[in-house]
Design a protein around this motif. Structure first.
Motif, PDB file in Angstrom:
ATOM      1  N   ASP A  35      -4.726 -26.951 116.030  1.00  0.00           N
ATOM      2  CA  ASP A  35      -4.459 -27.028 114.590  1.00  0.00           C
ATOM      3  C   ASP A  35      -4.526 -25.648 113.937  1.00  0.00           C
ATOM      4  OD1 ASP A  35      -4.149 -29.776 114.763  1.00  0.00           O
ATOM      5  OD2 ASP A  35      -6.173 -30.229 114.020  1.00  0.00           O
ATOM      6  N   THR A  36      -5.518 -24.852 114.321  1.00  0.00           N
ATOM      7  CA  THR A  36      -5.683 -23.516 113.753  1.00  0.00           C
ATOM      8  C   THR A  36      -4.518 -22.611 114.136  1.00  0.00           C
ATOM      9  OG1 THR A  36      -8.089 -23.741 113.796  1.00  0.00           O
ATOM     10  CG2 THR A  36      -7.218 -21.497 113.657  1.00  0.00           C
ATOM     11  N   ALA A  37      -4.100 -22.675 115.385  1.00  0.00           N
ATOM     12  CA  ALA A  37      -2.987 -21.845 115.836  1.00  0.00           C
ATOM     13  C   ALA A  37      -1.705 -22.194 115.084  1.00  0.00           C
ATOM     14  CB  ALA A  37      -2.788 -22.015 117.350  1.00  0.00           C
ATOM     15  N   VAL A  38      -1.438 -23.484 114.921  1.00  0.00           N
ATOM     16  CA  VAL A  38      -0.234 -23.911 114.194  1.00  0.00           C
ATOM     17  C   VAL A  38      -0.343 -23.528 112.724  1.00  0.00           C
ATOM     18  CG1 VAL A  38       1.131 -25.915 113.470  1.00  0.00           C
ATOM     19  CG2 VAL A  38       0.357 -25.726 115.845  1.00  0.00           C
ATOM     20  N   ALA A  39      -1.541 -23.621 112.143  1.00  0.00           N
ATOM     21  CA  ALA A  39      -1.726 -23.221 110.742  1.00  0.00           C
ATOM     22  C   ALA A  39      -1.434 -21.724 110.568  1.00  0.00           C
ATOM     23  CB  ALA A  39      -3.145 -23.552 110.281  1.00  0.00           C
ATOM     24  N   GLU A  40      -1.868 -20.899 111.525  1.00  0.00           N
ATOM     25  CA  GLU A  40      -1.582 -19.457 111.459  1.00  0.00           C
ATOM     26  C   GLU A  40      -0.081 -19.199 111.572  1.00  0.00           C
ATOM     27  OE1 GLU A  40      -3.951 -17.140 114.196  1.00  0.00           O
ATOM     28  OE2 GLU A  40      -5.780 -18.164 113.563  1.00  0.00           O
ATOM     29  N   LEU A  41       0.588 -19.946 112.442  1.00  0.00           N
ATOM     30  CA  LEU A  41       2.039 -19.813 112.579  1.00  0.00           C
ATOM     31  C   LEU A  41       2.729 -20.232 111.279  1.00  0.00           C
ATOM     32  CD1 LEU A  41       4.463 -19.210 114.456  1.00  0.00           C
ATOM     33  CD2 LEU A  41       4.398 -21.635 115.097  1.00  0.00           C
ATOM     34  N   ASN A  42       2.253 -21.303 110.679  1.00  0.00           N
ATOM     35  CA  ASN A  42       2.818 -21.777 109.417  1.00  0.00           C
ATOM     36  C   ASN A  42       2.605 -20.747 108.301  1.00  0.00           C
ATOM     37  OD1 ASN A  42       4.155 -23.833 107.841  1.00  0.00           O
ATOM     38  ND2 ASN A  42       2.174 -24.197 106.878  1.00  0.00           N
ATOM     39  N   ASP A  43       1.422 -20.137 108.278  1.00  0.00           N
ATOM     40  CA  ASP A  43       1.154 -19.090 107.287  1.00  0.00           C
ATOM     41  C   ASP A  43       2.158 -17.947 107.438  1.00  0.00           C
ATOM     42  OD1 ASP A  43      -1.005 -20.529 106.324  1.00  0.00           O
ATOM     43  OD2 ASP A  43      -2.521 -19.291 107.330  1.00  0.00           O
ATOM     44  N   LEU A  44       2.415 -17.545 108.664  1.00  0.00           N
ATOM     45  CA  LEU A  44       3.379 -16.472 108.919  1.00  0.00           C
ATOM     46  C   LEU A  44       4.775 -16.868 108.434  1.00  0.00           C
ATOM     47  CD1 LEU A  44       4.068 -13.691 110.208  1.00  0.00           C
ATOM     48  CD2 LEU A  44       4.557 -14.967 112.321  1.00  0.00           C
ATOM     49  N   ALA A  45       5.184 -18.100 108.727  1.00  0.00           N
ATOM     50  CA  ALA A  45       6.502 -18.583 108.298  1.00  0.00           C
ATOM     51  C   ALA A  45       6.602 -18.608 106.776  1.00  0.00           C
ATOM     52  CB  ALA A  45       6.774 -19.971 108.878  1.00  0.00           C
ATOM     53  N   GLN A  46       5.527 -19.021 106.118  1.00  0.00           N
ATOM     54  CA  GLN A  46       5.536 -19.066 104.654  1.00  0.00           C
ATOM     55  C   GLN A  46       5.623 -17.665 104.055  1.00  0.00           C
ATOM     56  OE1 GLN A  46       1.939 -21.295 103.921  1.00  0.00           O
ATOM     57  NE2 GLN A  46       3.046 -23.240 103.788  1.00  0.00           N
ATOM     58  N   ILE A  47       4.858 -16.743 104.615  1.00  0.00           N
ATOM     59  CA  ILE A  47       4.821 -15.379 104.076  1.00  0.00           C
ATOM     60  C   ILE A  47       6.117 -14.628 104.367  1.00  0.00           C
ATOM     61  CG2 ILE A  47       3.701 -13.114 104.354  1.00  0.00           C
ATOM     62  CD1 ILE A  47       1.059 -14.755 104.852  1.00  0.00           C
ATOM     63  N   ARG A  48       6.588 -14.689 105.614  1.00  0.00           N
ATOM     64  CA  ARG A  48       7.730 -13.855 106.017  1.00  0.00           C
ATOM     65  C   ARG A  48       9.087 -14.519 105.801  1.00  0.00           C
ATOM     66  NH1 ARG A  48       6.293  -9.298 108.951  1.00  0.00           N
ATOM     67  NH2 ARG A  48       8.372  -8.675 108.227  1.00  0.00           N
ATOM     68  N   LEU A  49       9.119 -15.861 105.817  1.00  0.00           N
ATOM     69  CA  LEU A  49      10.402 -16.553 105.676  1.00  0.00           C
ATOM     70  C   LEU A  49      10.497 -17.397 104.408  1.00  0.00           C
ATOM     71  CD1 LEU A  49      10.815 -17.898 109.341  1.00  0.00           C
ATOM     72  CD2 LEU A  49      11.698 -15.750 108.385  1.00  0.00           C
ATOM     73  N   GLY A  50       9.371 -17.642 103.765  1.00  0.00           N
ATOM     74  CA  GLY A  50       9.371 -18.513 102.596  1.00  0.00           C
ATOM     75  C   GLY A  50       9.629 -19.965 102.961  1.00  0.00           C
ATOM     76  N   ARG A  51       9.312 -20.330 104.208  1.00  0.00           N
ATOM     77  CA  ARG A  51       9.542 -21.691 104.706  1.00  0.00           C
ATOM     78  C   ARG A  51       8.271 -22.202 105.372  1.00  0.00           C
ATOM     79  NH1 ARG A  51      14.647 -21.190 108.439  1.00  0.00           N
ATOM     80  NH2 ARG A  51      14.513 -23.452 108.417  1.00  0.00           N
ATOM     81  N   SER A  52       8.133 -23.522 105.416  1.00  0.00           N
ATOM     82  CA  SER A  52       6.954 -24.131 106.028  1.00  0.00           C
ATOM     83  C   SER A  52       7.351 -25.024 107.191  1.00  0.00           C
ATOM     84  CB  SER A  52       6.197 -24.985 105.011  1.00  0.00           C
ATOM     85  OG  SER A  52       5.674 -24.193 103.993  1.00  0.00           O
TER      86      SER A  52
END
Length: 165
Positions: A35-52
């Protein structure tokens, strides 16, 4: 000649002593790590791509595969960032799990401990967690959709197998 036979017998005996395969349930610690690893990946997608990435309530495989592919194509995740690359594999695995009624398990053998998906009533497993990371680590181009389709085909092939006990 006796020495050769004795050596061969000792070698065979040591092989039979090797630790057999073991399959364990996913622990709460494993679930938290995933869960933590996927949350970190999601954070990156939100910050760099503006997508979740989608979540357990809004599963959208095509969207998630597209986000992962975009992160890779834009080189927003380094080939040595194993945790984020494996998080991508976890996302693939979660979609495979839901769409194919699979179960996350811990697969333990003489190589080590791995998170895997178990195909019910079969003796085979698939390993989505490392599918992307193993390719990215050596600088290979990664086609996320092709990997997903390959894993789906492996599941279909496993289900066709007849197991004789």
């Amino acid at each position: 000649m006796r020495l050769l036979i004795l050596g061969l017998c000792l070698a065979l005996a040591s092989l039979s002593q090797a630790e057999p395969l073991r399959v364990d349930e996913l622990t709460p610690l494993d679930e938290r790590f995933m869960d933590t690893a996927v949350a970190e990946l999601n954070d990156l997608a939100q910050i760099r791509l503006g997508r979740s990435l989608s979540n357990e309530h809004t599963r959208n495989r095509d969207q998630d595969l597209d986000i992962i592919q975009t992160l890779l194509d834009r080189k927003l995740v380094d080939g040595d960032d194993t945790k984020l690359l494996q998080a991508m594999g976890i996302v693939l695995g979660r979609h495979l799990q839901k769409e194919n009624s699979l179960k996350w398990v811990i697969y333990v053998d003489n190589v080590g401990r791995s998170r895997a998906l178990e195909v019910p009533f079969k003796e085979d497993f698939i390993f989505p967690v490392t599918q992307i990371s193993s390719r990215a680590a050596v600088g290979a181009n990664v086609d996320v959709q092709a990997i997903y389709e390959k894993l789906e085909q492996e599941i279909a092939d496993i289900r066709k197998k007849i197991i004789v006990r």
